[in-house]
Enzyme design. Structure first.
Site, PDB file in Angstrom:
ATOM      1  N   ALA A  63       0.841  -1.256   0.082  1.00 14.76           N
ATOM      2  CA  ALA A  63       0.103  -0.026   0.044  1.00 14.76           C
ATOM      3  C   ALA A  63       0.772   1.275   0.040  1.00 14.76           C
ATOM      4  CB  ALA A  63      -0.710  -0.120   1.434  1.00 14.76           C
ATOM      5  N   GLY A 102       0.560  -4.976   0.829  1.00  6.92           N
ATOM      6  CA  GLY A 102      -0.730  -4.859  -0.015  1.00  6.92           C
ATOM      7  C   GLY A 102      -0.454  -5.638  -1.320  1.00  6.92           C
ATOM      8  N   GLU A 105      -0.978  -9.306  -0.830  1.00  7.30           N
ATOM      9  CA  GLU A 105      -2.352  -9.316  -0.534  1.00  7.30           C
ATOM     10  C   GLU A 105      -3.225  -9.295  -1.870  1.00  7.30           C
ATOM     11  OE1 GLU A 105      -3.332  -7.707   3.575  1.00  7.30           O
ATOM     12  OE2 GLU A 105      -2.363  -6.313   2.290  1.00  7.30           O
TER      13      GLU A 105
HETATM   14  N1  T1G Z   1       4.689   3.450  -0.139  1.00  5.66           N
HETATM   15  C1  T1G Z   1       5.094   4.624  -0.523  1.00  5.66           C
HETATM   16  N2  T1G Z   1       6.441   4.920  -0.868  1.00  5.66           N
HETATM   17  C2  T1G Z   1       7.149   3.757  -0.816  1.00  5.66           C
HETATM   18  C3  T1G Z   1       6.924   2.340  -0.453  1.00  5.66           C
HETATM   19  C4  T1G Z   1       5.528   2.325  -0.048  1.00  5.66           C
HETATM   20  N3  T1G Z   1       4.972   1.126   0.284  1.00  5.66           N
HETATM   21  N4  T1G Z   1       8.016   1.467  -0.662  1.00  5.66           N
HETATM   22  C5  T1G Z   1       9.058   2.318  -1.164  1.00  5.66           C
HETATM   23  N5  T1G Z   1       8.608   3.593  -1.167  1.00  5.66           N
HETATM   24  C6  T1G Z   1       9.438   4.671  -1.609  1.00  5.66           C
HETATM   25  C7  T1G Z   1      10.617   5.101  -0.735  1.00  5.66           C
HETATM   26  O1  T1G Z   1      10.155   6.105   0.467  1.00  5.66           O
HETATM   27  C8  T1G Z   1      11.492   5.732  -1.792  1.00  5.66           C
HETATM   28  O2  T1G Z   1      11.099   6.943  -2.040  1.00  5.66           O
HETATM   29  C9  T1G Z   1      11.393   4.879  -2.906  1.00  5.66           C
HETATM   30  O3  T1G Z   1      10.031   4.480  -2.996  1.00  5.66           O
HETATM   31  C10 T1G Z   1      12.539   3.905  -3.254  1.00  5.66           C
HETATM   32  O4  T1G Z   1      12.280   2.966  -2.092  1.00  5.66           O
HETATM   33  C11 T1G Z   1      -2.773  -3.019   3.326  1.00  5.66           C
HETATM   34  C12 T1G Z   1      -0.648  -1.812   5.416  1.00  5.66           C
HETATM   35  C13 T1G Z   1      10.400  -2.103  -2.041  1.00  5.66           C
HETATM   36  C14 T1G Z   1      12.147  -3.418  -0.740  1.00  5.66           C
HETATM   37  O5  T1G Z   1       6.556  -2.046   3.861  1.00  5.66           O
HETATM   38  O6  T1G Z   1      10.712  -2.128   1.776  1.00  5.66           O
HETATM   39  O7  T1G Z   1       0.951  -2.630   2.178  1.00  5.66           O
HETATM   40  O8  T1G Z   1      13.096   8.024  -0.861  1.00  5.66           O
HETATM   41  O9  T1G Z   1      14.656   3.473  -1.340  1.00  5.66           O
HETATM   42  O10 T1G Z   1      15.945  -0.011  -1.485  1.00  5.66           O
HETATM   43  O11 T1G Z   1      -1.638  -4.705   4.191  1.00  5.66           O
HETATM   44  O12 T1G Z   1      11.258   0.274  -0.503  1.00  5.66           O
HETATM   45  O13 T1G Z   1      13.093   7.722  -3.181  1.00  5.66           O
HETATM   46  O14 T1G Z   1      11.411   9.564  -2.249  1.00  5.66           O
HETATM   47  O15 T1G Z   1      13.435   1.810  -0.168  1.00  5.66           O
HETATM   48  O16 T1G Z   1      15.072  -0.630  -3.820  1.00  5.66           O
HETATM   49  C15 T1G Z   1       4.092  -2.945   3.003  1.00  5.66           C
HETATM   50  C16 T1G Z   1       8.219  -1.136   1.722  1.00  5.66           C
HETATM   51  C17 T1G Z   1       3.354  -1.314   3.116  1.00  5.66           C
HETATM   52  C18 T1G Z   1       7.645  -2.191   1.903  1.00  5.66           C
HETATM   53  C19 T1G Z   1      12.554  -1.476  -2.419  1.00  5.66           C
HETATM   54  N6  T1G Z   1       5.334  -2.826   2.298  1.00  5.66           N
HETATM   55  N7  T1G Z   1       9.182  -0.626   0.846  1.00  5.66           N
HETATM   56  O17 T1G Z   1      13.682  -1.005  -1.712  1.00  5.66           O
HETATM   57  O18 T1G Z   1      14.030   1.190  -2.736  1.00  5.66           O
HETATM   58  S1  T1G Z   1       2.106  -1.521   4.213  1.00  5.66           S
HETATM   59  C20 T1G Z   1       6.427  -2.268   2.947  1.00  5.66           C
HETATM   60  C21 T1G Z   1      10.592  -1.362   0.977  1.00  5.66           C
HETATM   61  C22 T1G Z   1       0.830  -2.357   3.595  1.00  5.66           C
HETATM   62  C23 T1G Z   1      -1.363  -3.437   3.292  1.00  5.66           C
HETATM   63  C24 T1G Z   1      -0.361  -2.541   4.110  1.00  5.66           C
HETATM   64  C25 T1G Z   1      11.523  -1.117  -0.275  1.00  5.66           C
HETATM   65  C26 T1G Z   1      11.587  -2.005  -1.378  1.00  5.66           C
HETATM   66  P1  T1G Z   1      12.469   8.036  -2.104  1.00  5.66           P
HETATM   67  P2  T1G Z   1      13.709   2.342  -1.347  1.00  5.66           P
HETATM   68  P3  T1G Z   1      14.833   0.219  -2.555  1.00  5.66           P
END
Ligand code: T1G
Length: 690
Positions: A63, A102, A105
């Site tokens: 998400a 998400g 999911e």
């Molecule tokens: N939402 C918004 N921005 C995100 C994002 C996300 N989910 N994931 C990454 N970004 C942005 C990040 O801030 C950065 O921005 C850019 O993308 C590159 O990320 C309903 C509740 C996928 C492994 O927890 O673990 O789903 O700094 O530098 O090292 O159940 O990003 O460039 O402006 O980290 O290649 C669950 C979170 C969400 C995964 C890639 N998902 N992301 O790593 O790049 S909660 C997560 C990561 C959810 C549902 C629920 C990593 C990555 P900027 P990066 P990377």
């Protein structure tokens, strides 16, 4: 369709492609057209199957975290998954990169999931203080079993495509053009015909659950959560999937999600998610970087050896330099032993061990550093020693080589000024054990060139470190604030608190261990040598060191460690020593509450953080939080000291600091002007510009 969702038709198989760089987060502007596309394809008789794929480097990584805490714009993920799951024709998720949160999911809403060989799949919401809120806690156990689902969701650690295939999460793993494989897979499934069972109806694996074993493991995980709510909620939600009908379990998941998303803990962990990414952003985004193909490390002791392993683990060949063959062999032997321990624990394969050991070249000749692009000095913490080494490096290092020091305290500008190429000098302050600890304080010296800085910030990411750029001052960010936190620890002992009481206040607060247990682990002699070098004293710690009580390494420090164990045992001798020293100072012991302990240690720490921000030693308050969470064990559920200050309220912190200033007259309690401005403006950033 829309910029972020497009649909193509390949001979009756529809391909829905999500394109929302950089990680295809399920932002509102993706969700709306996605739902519209699915409804249209559901009702399109010319379509026999649907493939959901993503453009760019990854499948949906979750998400959109930036939307949390704001009113939810419909459709939300649950509505999309419910629509998807009700589609009668076969639906296939084509997963490359990372299907996280998400994203997974969404894939669980499909009848089938196919993955690229290198894909990773997981539900990491717990790392944001949340639990999966799009049905992951109810659908995942139906595919992989309740126990595995709980382990995946409570740890938040993704699994690889092959493991996912073995576990029943993925139906096929492909190499090469994934979308084509997915379309062929979907076409074949459609040709064979349904019915196609949605995941929500697959209860077989739930029936296998040994609830007693599940509960025992859940209880153990709860103990390890150290007050974090999300891991406990995750385990409860998966248990609900086993014991409740699908829709009831789904509703229970929702209720837990709504509670957690509004919690301070989740706000803190979401703050840290973005803070870690902000910390690596330097002015001048596209600064060119220098090429790093070989790294040199001077000193094969605890720090040097760990640093060398960190680079070898990151795939870099390393030249390890020592002053004598004997010292070199000792250092290399320790590295070999560390890898052997990892293999015996199953956290490293034998091949990887061989490959990493192959990266090392030992030497006792500085000239052998001539082909290194980065050289890190990790020698004895003494200015004269450092200058002598940098003098030699100035002679042997190739032009453009980055020359770094691992000093924890010393003035890097002074070291840089001692050689002919100060623009190539900076600090790389690793934390012990350097091959394990995530934090890397990158110290920008006055003359450090921007390309050298940009190079090591990028390099830190490549070796799996969380980097924070800081300026030069004594102790940089972490150790300088640590000194402020420690300044009252001794006073609290003299006034009546025991090491155990103070440490308990910290562990109850959420720290892995308190200052005295940490001191014993790190070695009390390190702080002792530093205090002596600076003409400072700590009456109790100094006395313990004079008695050879350096902590775990000597079997006694503030605590006793019997027979080499790491379990701290209160030592009546130490408590008697403290009472004697207090009596010598005419201090009558009194009962000290945990609140007072936290106040007198963490408020000065925050105050010092404010001074560090004022001086520009740290660029952002969130950088300080990243330092403390990744280097000093500050509880993630509190977001770091500067974020926590916002939860407590700067006004209250100032009021208590002034109370203790009045009582003790100690400078450490004198509120920083930025803290006062933060109290007025409500944020560190606003306070900084006010
Ligand atoms: N939402 C918004 N921005 C995100 C994002 C996300 N989910 N994931 C990454 N970004 C942005 C990040 O801030 C950065 O921005 C850019 O993308 C590159 O990320 C309903 C509740 C996928 C492994 O927890 O673990 O789903 O700094 O530098 O090292 O159940 O990003 O460039 O402006 O980290 O290649 C669950 C979170 C969400 C995964 C890639 N998902 N992301 O790593 O790049 S909660 C997560 C990561 C959810 C549902 C629920 C990593 C990555 P900027 P990066 P990377």
């Amino acid at each position: 369709m829309s910029n972020s969702v497009s649909v193509a038709n390949e001979g009756g198989v529809a391909i829905v492609t999500i394109d929302n760089p950089p990680v295809n987060a399920l932002s509102f502007h993706v969700r709306e057209p996605l739902l519209q596309a699915l409804v249209a394809l559901r009702d399109d008789a010319s379509v026999s199957a649907i493939v959901i794929a993503c453009a760019g480097r990854t499948f949906v990584a979750g998400a959109d975290i930036t939307e949390f805490g704001k009113p939810v714009q419909q459709p939300d993920l649950r509505a999309i998954v419910a629509t998807l799951e009700a589609i009668a024709k076969p639906t296939v998720a084509a997963i490359h990169g990372t299907a996280l949160g998400g994203g997974l999911e969404l894939a669980l809403g499909c009848h089938f999931r196919v993955a690229d060989q290198g894909a990773k799949l997981g539900l990491p919401e717990v790392k944001l203080g949340l639990l999966p809120g799009g049905g992951g806690t109810v659908r995942l156990p139906r595919l992989v079993g309740a126990l595995k689902a709980m382990r995946m969701i409570v740890s938040g650690t993704p699994i690889g495509a092959q493991e996912a295939h073995g576990a029943g999460l993925v139906d096929a793993v492909f190499e090469g053009d994934l979308t084509t494989h997915a379309v062929n897979f979907a076409r074949e499934i459609a040709r064979k015909g349904g019915p196609f069972t949605p995941v929500r109806e697959r209860d077989e694996r739930l029936g296998e659950t040994d609830l007693a074993a599940f509960d025992a493991e859940a209880a153990d995980l709860a103990r390890k959560a150290r007050g974090l709510e999300a891991p406990v909620a995750c385990a409860q939600a998966v248990r609900n999937a086993v014991t409740l009908p699908f829709d009831e379990a789904l509703a229970a998941e929702r209720a837990l999600f709504v509670k957690l998303v509004a919690s301070d803990q989740s706000r803190a962990q979401r703050h840290l998610f973005f803070a870690e990414r902000e910390a690596t952003k330097l002015p001048g985004k596209d600064t060119p970087k220098r090429r790093i193909s070989r790294v040199g490390v001077i000193g094969a002791g605890t720090m040097g050896g760990g640093i060398a392993m960190a680079f070898a683990n990151g795939g870099y060949p390393v030249t390890l330099l020592e002053t004598s063959q004997e010292a070199l062999q000792r250092g290399l032997a320790t590295i070999e032993k560390n890898y052997a321990v990892s293999v015996s624990r199953g956290s490293l394969s034998e091949d990887a061990r061989q490959q990493r050991l192959g990266q090392f070249k030992g030497s006792i000749d500085h000239a052998d550093l001539g082909d290194c692009d980065l050289i890190i000095e990790a020698a004895f913490e003494d200015m004269a020693v450092k200058k002598e080494i940098f003098g030699k490096l100035d002679a042997v290092a190739k032009p453009g080589a980055i020359l770094a020091t691992n000093t924890s305290y010393l003035d890097i500008d002074e070291i840089a000024a001692s050689i002919s190429r100060p623009q190539d000098v900076l600090g790389l302050h690793f934390f012990s054990p350097a091959n394990v600890m995530k934090l890397l304080e990158i110290v920008r010296a006055e003359k450090t060139a921007s390309d050298a800085l940009a190079t090591v910030v990028d390099l830190a990411r490549r070796i799996g470190k969380v980097a924070v750029v800081v300026g030069v001052c004594h102790g940089f960010v972490g150790n300088r604030m640590l000194a402020a936190r420690g300044s009252e620890s001794e006073a609290l002992l003299l006034e009546g608190a025991t090491p155990g009481q103070i440490d308990k206040a910290f562990t109850d607060f959420g720290w892995p261990m308190g200052p005295f247990q940490m001191g014993d682990l790190a070695g009390l002699d390190i702080g002792w040598r530093n205090r002596k070098a600076r003409g400072l004293t700590a009456v109790i710690a100094d006395t313990l060191c004079e008695q050879g009580r350096f902590g775990q390494k000597t079997g006694r420090g503030f605590y006793l460690y019997e027979n080499g164990s790491r379990t701290p045992v209160p030592d009546p001798e130490v408590e008697a020593l403290i009472r004697d020293k207090a009596a010598e100072k005419g201090i009558a012991p009194r009962t000290i509450a945990a609140d007072e302990i936290i106040e007198r240690t963490l408020y000065p720490l925050i105050n010092e953080g404010a001074k560090i921000l004022e001086e520009g030693i740290a660029a952002r308050a969130s950088d300080i939080d990243v330092v403390w969470v990744n280097g000093y064990g500050f509880p993630i559920g509190k977001g770091g000291p500067m974020f926590w200050a916002g939860l407590v309220g700067a006004g209250k912190i100032i009021e208590r600091l002034e109370y203790w200033l009045e009582l003790t007259g100690k400078d450490v309690f004198k509120p920083a002007s930025l803290l006062k401005r933060m109290a007025e403006s409500g944020s560190w950033e606003a306070g900084s510009t006010a």
